[in-house]
Motif scaffolding. Sequence first.
Motif, PDB file in Angstrom:
ATOM      1  N   LYS A 247       0.834  -1.200   0.000  1.00 37.28           N
ATOM      2  CA  LYS A 247       0.000   0.000   0.000  1.00 37.28           C
ATOM      3  C   LYS A 247       0.869   1.251   0.000  1.00 37.28           C
ATOM      4  O   LYS A 247       1.763   1.386   0.830  1.00 37.28           O
ATOM      5  CB  LYS A 247      -0.899   0.003   1.238  1.00 37.28           C
ATOM      6  CG  LYS A 247      -1.841   1.197   1.306  1.00 37.28           C
ATOM      7  CD  LYS A 247      -2.700   1.140   2.564  1.00 37.28           C
ATOM      8  CE  LYS A 247      -3.611   2.361   2.655  1.00 37.28           C
ATOM      9  NZ  LYS A 247      -4.467   2.323   3.870  1.00 37.28           N
ATOM     10  N   PRO A 248       0.635   2.172  -0.955  1.00 38.19           N
ATOM     11  CA  PRO A 248       1.445   3.400  -1.012  1.00 38.19           C
ATOM     12  C   PRO A 248       1.101   4.370   0.117  1.00 38.19           C
ATOM     13  O   PRO A 248      -0.069   4.535   0.459  1.00 38.19           O
ATOM     14  CB  PRO A 248       1.089   3.993  -2.376  1.00 38.19           C
ATOM     15  CG  PRO A 248      -0.284   3.476  -2.660  1.00 38.19           C
ATOM     16  CD  PRO A 248      -0.345   2.097  -2.053  1.00 38.19           C
ATOM     17  N   ILE A 249       2.099   4.974   0.704  1.00 36.28           N
ATOM     18  CA  ILE A 249       1.921   5.957   1.764  1.00 36.28           C
ATOM     19  C   ILE A 249       2.754   7.185   1.440  1.00 36.28           C
ATOM     20  O   ILE A 249       3.898   7.056   0.993  1.00 36.28           O
ATOM     21  CB  ILE A 249       2.336   5.390   3.136  1.00 36.28           C
ATOM     22  CG1 ILE A 249       1.382   4.281   3.575  1.00 36.28           C
ATOM     23  CG2 ILE A 249       2.340   6.496   4.197  1.00 36.28           C
ATOM     24  CD1 ILE A 249       1.755   3.665   4.896  1.00 36.28           C
ATOM     25  N   ILE A 250       2.198   8.351   1.653  1.00 37.97           N
ATOM     26  CA  ILE A 250       2.934   9.594   1.437  1.00 37.97           C
ATOM     27  C   ILE A 250       3.031  10.354   2.757  1.00 37.97           C
ATOM     28  O   ILE A 250       2.018  10.742   3.335  1.00 37.97           O
ATOM     29  CB  ILE A 250       2.251  10.483   0.382  1.00 37.97           C
ATOM     30  CG1 ILE A 250       2.194   9.763  -0.960  1.00 37.97           C
ATOM     31  CG2 ILE A 250       3.004  11.806   0.237  1.00 37.97           C
ATOM     32  CD1 ILE A 250       1.502  10.555  -2.055  1.00 37.97           C
ATOM     33  N   ASN A 251       4.248  10.510   3.234  1.00 40.64           N
ATOM     34  CA  ASN A 251       4.486  11.357   4.394  1.00 40.64           C
ATOM     35  C   ASN A 251       4.711  12.785   3.908  1.00 40.64           C
ATOM     36  O   ASN A 251       5.490  12.998   2.972  1.00 40.64           O
ATOM     37  CB  ASN A 251       5.712  10.887   5.180  1.00 40.64           C
ATOM     38  CG  ASN A 251       5.446   9.598   5.941  1.00 40.64           C
ATOM     39  OD1 ASN A 251       4.305   9.285   6.253  1.00 40.64           O
ATOM     40  ND2 ASN A 251       6.490   8.844   6.237  1.00 40.64           N
ATOM     41  N   LYS A 252       4.047  13.715   4.512  1.00 33.46           N
ATOM     42  CA  LYS A 252       4.211  15.110   4.116  1.00 33.46           C
ATOM     43  C   LYS A 252       4.148  15.999   5.347  1.00 33.46           C
ATOM     44  O   LYS A 252       3.754  15.563   6.433  1.00 33.46           O
ATOM     45  CB  LYS A 252       3.133  15.518   3.110  1.00 33.46           C
ATOM     46  CG  LYS A 252       1.714  15.370   3.622  1.00 33.46           C
ATOM     47  CD  LYS A 252       0.713  15.749   2.548  1.00 33.46           C
ATOM     48  CE  LYS A 252      -0.723  15.636   3.091  1.00 33.46           C
ATOM     49  NZ  LYS A 252      -1.715  16.024   2.069  1.00 33.46           N
ATOM     50  N   VAL A 253       4.525  17.240   5.183  1.00 30.58           N
ATOM     51  CA  VAL A 253       4.510  18.181   6.291  1.00 30.58           C
ATOM     52  C   VAL A 253       3.078  18.384   6.771  1.00 30.58           C
ATOM     53  O   VAL A 253       2.184  18.720   5.979  1.00 30.58           O
ATOM     54  CB  VAL A 253       5.099  19.542   5.877  1.00 30.58           C
ATOM     55  CG1 VAL A 253       5.159  20.481   7.084  1.00 30.58           C
ATOM     56  CG2 VAL A 253       6.480  19.371   5.273  1.00 30.58           C
TER      57      VAL A 253
END
Length: 364
Positions: A247-253
């Motif tokens: 599963k793709p995960i995007i960490n962002k501010v």
Amino acid sequence: MNNCTLIIDGNWLLMSRLGVKMGDFSRSLAPEYLEQAKNDMVDFVAQSINKIIGYWGPRIDNVMMVQDGGSWRKRLPKPALVKEEYKGNRVTSDEVAWDYVWDALKTICQNFKANNITCVTEKLIEGDDWCWYWSRYLNHVGTNCIIWTTDADLKQLVQKDPVTGAWTVWFNDKSGVFLSESMQKTDMDVLLNFDAVDPFIDEICMRVGKSTYINPDDVIMSKVICGDHGDNIKALIRVERTTKTGKPIINKVSEKEWDKVKKELGIKTIDDFKKNKELIVKTLRTIPRLRECSSSMADIMDMFDYNMILVRLDKEQIPREYQLAMNKHKDEYVITDLDYLRNNYKVLAAHTEPVEQLFADLPF
């Protein structure tokens, strides 16, 4: 000039009313039913406008409406880190007869103009741009403004003109009124019974019952750093990875992380923000879950500048050609007779029905 103008975000008003009437615009319906749906929508929008005029009463002495005409921002060259289209995530259903929907807004605008009410649109200029232009122009000449919308981006326009003292506030019936923190009375003002704020503002706040004071620059800075899903604007620093399950995960501010960095660096204004953008980026990249960001400093800085253009409503960001195009409409600003509108609902509608029926239990 007049004292206080209500600026109506026309596209927001239409779409907010469409939510309860979407089924009436099904593409499967016969043209005569769609035409009736259009007329009903014109009535519904006209009712809302008439009711908000009644709500504000003598506190406003003019009204105008702005509309989207497309977006020049979609024509901007994208930086290396951006592949997505500005507002490209806004997908419209093919099952809706949008031509009839937009005809309803066009009819309202025509009815506005026919009754000496300002209603403006221009190719490639967004409603947000118009709200910036008119609020700044009117404040400059001493007229106060209330922007009626739910578009949170427009909160960045709240201000008190340093020369004329005229102000702009943001309003809707659910959220209340938002004002610039520069307009808030201090504890000392209250103690000394000193009217640091125009009494008219106190009256506005009392009428609404819910008021919030903000730093308008925070609206801009937060969106530049953290992005905005609604407008398909990406966060400045992102780390993409996949879980063990693929599963793709995007960490962002996050906004919480940005608030912490902003306080640590003493960033309070847009000028602080622009002058310290490299330090801001370097500091954000030290956040543990963002340290794996592989984007180059140069690419992130380019994205910083790009997001500023997308987000900030200001003469520094809006291209001169579009500022000039808006300015050509300056002489279209007229002061209408609101008492006449209050007593003659039919002038804003395509056709008439009993007034008592129209205003029964309607939201703004």
